[in-house]
Structure formats: structure tokens, C-alpha cells
Write an enzyme that holds these catalytic residues in place. Structure first.
Site, PDB file in Angstrom:
ATOM      1  N   TYR A  32       0.824  -1.210   0.000  1.00 46.31           N
ATOM      2  CA  TYR A  32       0.000   0.000   0.000  1.00 46.31           C
ATOM      3  C   TYR A  32       0.859   1.262   0.000  1.00 46.31           C
ATOM      4  CZ  TYR A  32      -4.554  -2.220   0.488  1.00 46.31           C
ATOM      5  OH  TYR A  32      -5.705  -2.939   0.251  1.00 46.31           O
ATOM      6  N   HIS A  47      -8.032   0.951  -0.013  1.00 45.41           N
ATOM      7  CA  HIS A  47      -8.257   0.961   1.433  1.00 45.41           C
ATOM      8  C   HIS A  47      -9.744   0.986   1.759  1.00 45.41           C
ATOM      9  CE1 HIS A  47      -4.637   0.993   3.814  1.00 45.41           C
ATOM     10  NE2 HIS A  47      -4.045   1.838   2.986  1.00 45.41           N
TER      11      HIS A  47
END
EC number: 3.1.-.-
Length: 267
Positions: A32, A47
Site C-alpha cells: 500500500y 483501502h
């Protein structure tokens, strides 16, 4: 559906380094973080979106390792590496570009440097192939308002994997999924992982054969079998060695397969 599958090799700063057994959360953070470096909007979308993220990754592996008794980690030597797979070009581009943009990597307090990103070839056929997990497969179901981990000893395990594959197929292709899928377990080993502080997941390292629609099985190969693929579960490789072994024995006879087999490199 395009397969974007990579082998990511890293060089450690120290000759000997620790790798905690519960490390998927750290790899998820790396993925991420590097996506955010090059595509913040995509990182936010991933997310905030519920359901399959359409990428998966393996456990972190090492060229050589030792297992000190009673410790929550193993010791790695030489290079470390892991696999990453997706069918979404935007995800692949953002993550790989982010790795090259920031090649110094810190995981669980150990420092590594990006050494190589290798694109892997796609197998020609999936149905009838033998697969081995690169990260364990997680399957859950709801009973009485609570979620329970499901094992390969339960019939629901196979139906839930098939339905999960069909859901991902619809997400990727936008069309009615085939229903033709069966899996034959050759060997299995349960593992309990702490996916986040205080949150545990029972999952299964498996060797299995898959039969049915090639494209449906391909979905599992690309984005993972079972649930929680973006948390580091469900990545597999085609096990070339077992293609030559037809009579391996029943599931029950094979329960004690060598747990290190899943750490071999391969496609």
C-alpha cells in the site's frame, strides 16, 4: 484477463536477518505504501473498498533459513523474496513503479534493498494441474451471527472456494461465471496467523489438484484462492514436480507433508 505476476528479490543490509512468522501485515503495508507513492487515489480506493481487491502475494521467503526453537521468527540468509500477482494493470504499475522509486525497504525493523523484479510466465493450462500454496488459503463462513474458520475436512470448504472464485470472475470479466470447479486435496497443514495485532486467522497450506473451467481456475491463480487475498492469503503456484506423480495417496495419508515445500521458488 491479463496475468501480472512478479518475483520480487531483495538484498538484506545484514548477513543474517529476522523474519517473523506473522509477517503478512508488514508486506501489506509495503504494498500500500508503494502504491500510494505513485497513485494516492488508487491507494485510497483500495483501502476504502470492501470485498476482493484483486491482488495477492506470497509469504516472505529466503534463500536459506534457520528456525531457532521457541522464537516467533526464523533467521534468513542471503536474499529474501516474495511473489505478487494481480489482474489489474493499474495496481501492478503503481506497486512496481513505487518499488523502483523507493528501493530501500524496511520490514519488521530489518532493512532490505530492491535487487530485482522479474515478470513470470503464465502456465499454458490450469485444469488438471497440481498447485501448492505460496501463502495459506483462508475460508470462513457465518453461523449464528459469528464467522468461523472452515477447514478442508468440511464439505463447505470446497463450495465456498468455488463461490468465491465465481464472485471474483464476475468482478473481473463482468459476465456470468462458469460453475465447473472441483479441487482434490493431496496434502494439508493448518497454520494460525496473527494478521493484525490481536486478530487471528486459521488458514491452510495445501497441495491440491484443480479441475474444471480453465478460466475460473485461472482467476484463483491470478488473484488468489479463498478469502483475504490482499492480506496475504491464497496465493498458489503450479507444482511442476507433482505433475509426474499420479498416485500420491489420500488427503488423510498426506496430512504431514513437508511444510517447507511451499517455500520453494516457482511460477
Amino acid at each position: 484477463m491479463i496475468i501480472m505476476r512478479f518475483l520480487i528479490k531483495v538484498k538484506p543490509e545484514e548477513r543474517k536477518f529476522r523474519v517473523p512468522y506473522n509477517h503478512q501485515y508488514f508486506l501489506q503495508g509495503l504494498i500500500y505504501n508503494r502504491i500510494k507513492l505513485t497513485n494516492p487515489r488508487l491507494s485510497t480506493f483500495l483501502h476504502e473498498t470492501k470485498g476482493p481487491k484483486l491482488f495477492t502475494y506470497s509469504l516472505f521467503m529466503t534463500e536459506r533459513r534457520e528456525h531457532p526453537k521457541g522464537l516467533p521468527y526464523f533467521l534468513g540468509y542471503r536474499r529474501g523474496f516474495f511473489y505478487f500477482s494481480t489482474c489489474i494493470p493499474e495496481i501492478a504499475e503503481a506497486f512496481i513503479t513505487g518499488l523502483f522509486r523507493e528501493p530501500e525497504i524496511t520490514l519488521w525493523g530489518e532493512k532490505f534493498y530492491l535487487e530485482e523484479v522479474k515478470t513470470l510466465k503464465e502456465p499454458k493450462k490450469f485444469s488438471g494441474s497440481t498447485f501448492i500454496t505460496l501463502s495459506p488459503i483462508a475460508v470462513t463462513m457465518e453461523k449464528g451471527g459469528k464467522r468461523y474458520d472452515v477447514s478442508p475436512l468440511e464439505e463447505e470448504f470446497y463450495a465456498l472456494i468455488r463461490e468465491n472464485l465465481k464472485d471474483k470472475y464476475v468482478m473481473i470479466k463482468g459476465e456470468k461465471p462458469p460453475d465447473d470447479f472441483e479441487m482434490e486435496i493431496i496434502a494439508a497443514k493448518p497454520k494460525r496467523f496473527e494478521v493484525k495485532p490481536g486478530i487471528y486467522q486459521m488458514a491452510w497450506h495445501l497441495v491440491f489438484r484443480a479441475y474444471g473451467d480453465d478460466e475460473l481456475i485461472r482467476v484463483g491463480y491470478v488473484v488468489g484462492f479463498g478469502e483475504k487475498n490482499s492480506l496475504g492469503f491464497g496465493m498458489v503456484k503450479v507444482d511442476e514436480q507433482r505433475k509426474r506423480r499420479k498416485n500420491i495417496g489420500s488427503f488423510q495419508e498426506s496430512m504431514s507433508f513437508n511444510e517447507n515445500r511451499e517455500l520453494e521458488t516457482g511460477t
